[in-house]
Scaffold this motif. Structure first.
Motif, mmCIF file in Angstrom:
data_model
loop_
_atom_site.group_PDB
_atom_site.id
_atom_site.type_symbol
_atom_site.label_atom_id
_atom_site.label_comp_id
_atom_site.label_asym_id
_atom_site.label_seq_id
_atom_site.Cartn_x
_atom_site.Cartn_y
_atom_site.Cartn_z
ATOM 1 N N ALA A 107 0.811 -1.220 0.000
ATOM 2 C CA ALA A 107 0.000 0.000 0.000
ATOM 3 C C ALA A 107 0.842 1.266 0.000
ATOM 4 C CB ALA A 107 -0.924 0.000 1.211
ATOM 5 N N ASP A 108 2.170 1.147 -0.114
ATOM 6 C CA ASP A 108 3.038 2.328 -0.047
ATOM 7 C C ASP A 108 2.594 3.429 -1.008
ATOM 8 O OD1 ASP A 108 4.550 0.804 1.696
ATOM 9 O OD2 ASP A 108 5.993 0.188 0.169
ATOM 10 N N TYR A 109 2.400 3.054 -2.257
ATOM 11 C CA TYR A 109 2.075 4.039 -3.295
ATOM 12 C C TYR A 109 0.696 4.667 -3.062
ATOM 13 C CZ TYR A 109 0.875 5.994 -7.855
ATOM 14 O OH TYR A 109 0.469 6.842 -8.853
ATOM 15 N N THR A 110 -0.295 3.857 -2.795
ATOM 16 C CA THR A 110 -1.658 4.381 -2.647
ATOM 17 C C THR A 110 -1.808 5.222 -1.385
ATOM 18 O OG1 THR A 110 -2.311 2.245 -1.672
ATOM 19 C CG2 THR A 110 -2.770 2.585 -4.016
ATOM 20 N N TYR A 111 -1.140 4.843 -0.289
ATOM 21 C CA TYR A 111 -1.203 5.647 0.928
ATOM 22 C C TYR A 111 -0.627 7.036 0.685
ATOM 23 C CZ TYR A 111 -2.886 2.585 4.672
ATOM 24 O OH TYR A 111 -3.663 1.835 5.512
ATOM 25 N N LEU A 112 0.531 7.082 0.024
ATOM 26 C CA LEU A 112 1.164 8.373 -0.213
ATOM 27 C C LEU A 112 0.302 9.244 -1.125
ATOM 28 C CD1 LEU A 112 3.628 10.110 0.352
ATOM 29 C CD2 LEU A 112 4.704 9.136 -1.692
ATOM 30 N N GLN A 113 -0.285 8.637 -2.140
ATOM 31 C CA GLN A 113 -1.137 9.391 -3.051
ATOM 32 C C GLN A 113 -2.391 9.904 -2.341
ATOM 33 O OE1 GLN A 113 -0.614 10.320 -6.267
ATOM 34 N NE2 GLN A 113 1.439 9.481 -6.103
ATOM 35 N N LYS A 114 -2.950 9.125 -1.436
ATOM 36 C CA LYS A 114 -4.202 9.510 -0.768
ATOM 37 C C LYS A 114 -3.978 10.543 0.338
ATOM 38 C CE LYS A 114 -8.287 7.680 1.612
ATOM 39 N NZ LYS A 114 -9.257 8.310 0.685
ATOM 40 N N TYR A 115 -2.939 10.329 1.176
ATOM 41 C CA TYR A 115 -2.776 11.151 2.373
ATOM 42 C C TYR A 115 -1.636 12.160 2.277
ATOM 43 C CZ TYR A 115 -5.902 7.623 4.208
ATOM 44 O OH TYR A 115 -6.958 6.781 4.392
ATOM 45 N N GLY A 116 -0.775 12.014 1.258
ATOM 46 C CA GLY A 116 0.326 12.957 1.117
ATOM 47 C C GLY A 116 1.523 12.643 1.982
ATOM 48 N N LEU A 117 1.415 11.645 2.847
ATOM 49 C CA LEU A 117 2.509 11.163 3.671
ATOM 50 C C LEU A 117 2.189 9.744 4.110
ATOM 51 C CD1 LEU A 117 2.314 12.626 7.289
ATOM 52 C CD2 LEU A 117 0.428 12.687 5.672
ATOM 53 N N ARG A 118 3.206 9.007 4.515
ATOM 54 C CA ARG A 118 2.971 7.642 4.970
ATOM 55 C C ARG A 118 3.994 7.273 6.034
ATOM 56 N NH1 ARG A 118 6.350 3.519 2.576
ATOM 57 N NH2 ARG A 118 7.725 4.387 0.967
ATOM 58 N N ASP A 119 3.628 6.327 6.864
ATOM 59 C CA ASP A 119 4.521 5.799 7.884
ATOM 60 C C ASP A 119 5.122 4.508 7.331
ATOM 61 O OD1 ASP A 119 5.785 4.732 10.062
ATOM 62 O OD2 ASP A 119 4.080 4.831 11.415
ATOM 63 N N PRO A 120 6.407 4.520 6.918
ATOM 64 C CA PRO A 120 6.987 3.325 6.313
ATOM 65 C C PRO A 120 7.385 2.255 7.321
ATOM 66 C CG PRO A 120 8.651 5.034 6.467
ATOM 67 C CD PRO A 120 7.370 5.639 6.960
ATOM 68 N N ARG A 121 7.363 2.593 8.610
ATOM 69 C CA ARG A 121 7.830 1.648 9.636
ATOM 70 C C ARG A 121 6.850 0.483 9.779
ATOM 71 N NH1 ARG A 121 7.562 5.152 14.704
ATOM 72 N NH2 ARG A 121 5.517 5.412 13.737
ATOM 73 N N GLY A 122 7.228 -0.638 9.219
ATOM 74 C CA GLY A 122 6.379 -1.812 9.327
ATOM 75 C C GLY A 122 5.083 -1.709 8.558
ATOM 76 N N GLY A 123 4.950 -0.675 7.739
ATOM 77 C CA GLY A 123 3.718 -0.498 6.988
ATOM 78 C C GLY A 123 2.701 0.376 7.679
ATOM 79 N N GLY A 124 2.998 0.838 8.914
ATOM 80 C CA GLY A 124 2.061 1.721 9.614
ATOM 81 C C GLY A 124 0.704 1.087 9.805
ATOM 82 N N ARG A 125 -0.347 1.748 9.300
ATOM 83 C CA ARG A 125 -1.715 1.227 9.416
ATOM 84 C C ARG A 125 -1.981 0.108 8.426
ATOM 85 N NH1 ARG A 125 -5.120 1.233 13.298
ATOM 86 N NH2 ARG A 125 -6.965 1.648 12.037
ATOM 87 N N ALA A 126 -1.119 -0.033 7.411
ATOM 88 C CA ALA A 126 -1.315 -1.095 6.423
ATOM 89 C C ALA A 126 -0.716 -2.420 6.882
ATOM 90 C CB ALA A 126 -0.696 -0.681 5.083
ATOM 91 N N SER A 127 -0.130 -2.444 8.061
ATOM 92 C CA SER A 127 0.529 -3.649 8.560
ATOM 93 C C SER A 127 -0.475 -4.685 9.043
ATOM 94 C CB SER A 127 1.457 -3.285 9.727
ATOM 95 O OG SER A 127 1.971 -4.440 10.349
ATOM 96 N N ALA A 128 -0.131 -5.944 8.823
ATOM 97 C CA ALA A 128 -0.968 -7.034 9.344
ATOM 98 C C ALA A 128 -0.949 -7.077 10.866
ATOM 99 C CB ALA A 128 -0.495 -8.371 8.778
ATOM 100 N N ARG A 129 -0.053 -6.317 11.482
ATOM 101 C CA ARG A 129 -0.051 -6.254 12.943
ATOM 102 C C ARG A 129 -1.360 -5.687 13.472
ATOM 103 N NH1 ARG A 129 1.868 -7.573 17.159
ATOM 104 N NH2 ARG A 129 2.159 -6.318 19.028
ATOM 105 N N LEU A 130 -2.031 -4.882 12.675
ATOM 106 C CA LEU A 130 -3.289 -4.282 13.115
ATOM 107 C C LEU A 130 -4.440 -5.277 13.119
ATOM 108 C CD1 LEU A 130 -3.439 -1.343 14.074
ATOM 109 C CD2 LEU A 130 -1.468 -1.772 12.617
ATOM 110 N N THR A 131 -4.169 -6.536 12.743
ATOM 111 C CA THR A 131 -5.190 -7.576 12.890
ATOM 112 C C THR A 131 -5.265 -8.088 14.324
ATOM 113 O OG1 THR A 131 -3.637 -9.345 12.256
ATOM 114 C CG2 THR A 131 -4.934 -8.321 10.492
#
Length: 365
Positions: A107-131
């Motif tokens: 989701a790196d590309y789509t997050y940056l396009q949508k929000y203008g910034l992204r948290d690359p550490r572990g994927g941030g909110r896109a990480s499977a850790r949030l399950t």
């Protein structure tokens, strides 16, 4: 960021990031009076947590859950239940090399396009850790449904990569790291060892089911039970396909065989997967999900950087070569969250309904 709450009457709001201080959720709408402690939740988190075998990410997280609110003297109060899981083994430096590039399939590309910034550490909110918070909430749902209706949730792996897994018994599932329903998993071990050494990843197919589901959950049109199940499963990281009952195999079936004939002894088959017209039939809910290969791999791949220039990306660090290995308890939890939400909605609208036809027993399979 919107889109963090799941459910209507049993609503779960998920919060946190993969490399933040903690992750968790707030459950709003849990019925009062149910005995609840951390010990009711922890076993499911232990089934999902990382570092449990050499076939999954070696990130060492205890995933110990804390109940911060909504429980008094060991019972739910009907007020919001806050569940907290602290992050203790973040290695954010592993992601410094990909902060300015995009991982193919992630989701790196789509997050940056949508929000203008992204948290690359572990994927941030896109990480499977949030399950993990959803698994914790699912454990609460499972307990209420078990006490109210005797509902039981089970899941297993049906395929990993191009290796199909037959079904022998549910008894085997807790005794191997793959949640496989077979006694001998040596073929799966060999396959995964070779995959890890190659620096690549693979997908998986997971089966999840619920038995002793009450009749009548769901509604016509846009609140169908199976529609909400599909919505929930597609909310799990890396899921790219959902089947209910016979699923895509229905294409090759005939109407004379696909329909599940009711008899006084029970339905003869369960091609519908326990849902007819969007409403539960009382049969087992049967769901299968397809999980794509992990995007974070050591194999070099073509990409672009944040300036749009050609680049190559290699993802170092600790990652699951197959995220499907830990997906079974996640899928069980999401199914439980759908069922409890619909059970509460059904009770609110149709609690006084007296059905003119006796309930048909579960399928004779």
């Amino acid at each position: 960021m919107s889109g963090n709450t799941f459910g209507t009457l049993f609503a779960v709001t998920n919060f946190g990031e993969s490399h933040g201080p903690a992750i968790g959720c707030v459950i709003d709408g849990c019925p009062p009076g149910m005995p609840l402690s951390e010990a009711d939740i922890q076993p499911d988190l232990d089934r999902r947590r990382p570092g449990t075998s050499r076939y999954v990410t070696q990130r060492q997280e205890e995933d110990k859950v804390e109940i911060l609110s909504g429980v008094f003297e060991g019972h739910t109060t009907g007020t919001p239940i806050c569940l907290l899981i602290r992050n203790t083994d973040q290695r954010s430096k592993d992601y410094s090399d990909i902060a300015k590039t995009f991982r193919p399939g992630h989701a790196d590309y789509t997050y940056l396009q949508k929000y203008g910034l992204r948290d690359p550490r572990g994927g941030g909110r896109a990480s499977a850790r949030l399950t993990a918070p959803m698994v914790a909430a699912g454990a609460v749902a499972k307990k209420w449904l078990a006490q109210k209706y005797g509902t039981v949730f089970r899941g297993c792996m049906q395929q990993i990569g191009d290796v199909a897994i037959g079904f022998e018994s549910w008894e085997h599932v807790p005794h191997n790291p793959f949640f496989a329903p077979v006694a001998d998993v040596s073929q799966l071990e060999t396959y995964m060892d070779a995959l890890r050494k190659s620096g690549d990843s693979c997908g998986a197919r997971i089966r999840v089911m619920a038995s002793s589901v009450p009749v009548g959950l769901g509604a016509p049109l846009f609140d169908k039970l199976d529609a909400d199940i599909a919505y929930a499963m597609m909310g799990i990281n890396a899921v790219k396909g959902v089947e209910i009952g016979a699923g895509f195999a229905s294409v090759a079936q005939r109407g004379s065989t696909h329909g599940d004939s009711p008899t006084p002894e029970g339905f003869r088959t369960n091609n519908a997967g326990g849902v007819l017209g969007g409403i539960s039939s009382g049969q087992d809910l049967e769901v299968s999900i397809a999980i794509k290969p992990t995007s974070s791999i050591l194999t070099p791949r073509e990409t672009i950087d944040i300036t749009g220039q050609p680049a190559e990306v290699v993802t170092k660090g600790r990652h699951d070569p197959c995220v499907g290995i830990r997906a079974t308890p996640i899928a069980e939890a999401m199914l439980a969250l759908v069922v409890i939400d619909h059970a509460l909605r059904h009770r609110a609208q149709n609690g006084d309904v007296v059905a003119p036809v006796a309930v048909v027993p579960a399928a004779r399979l």
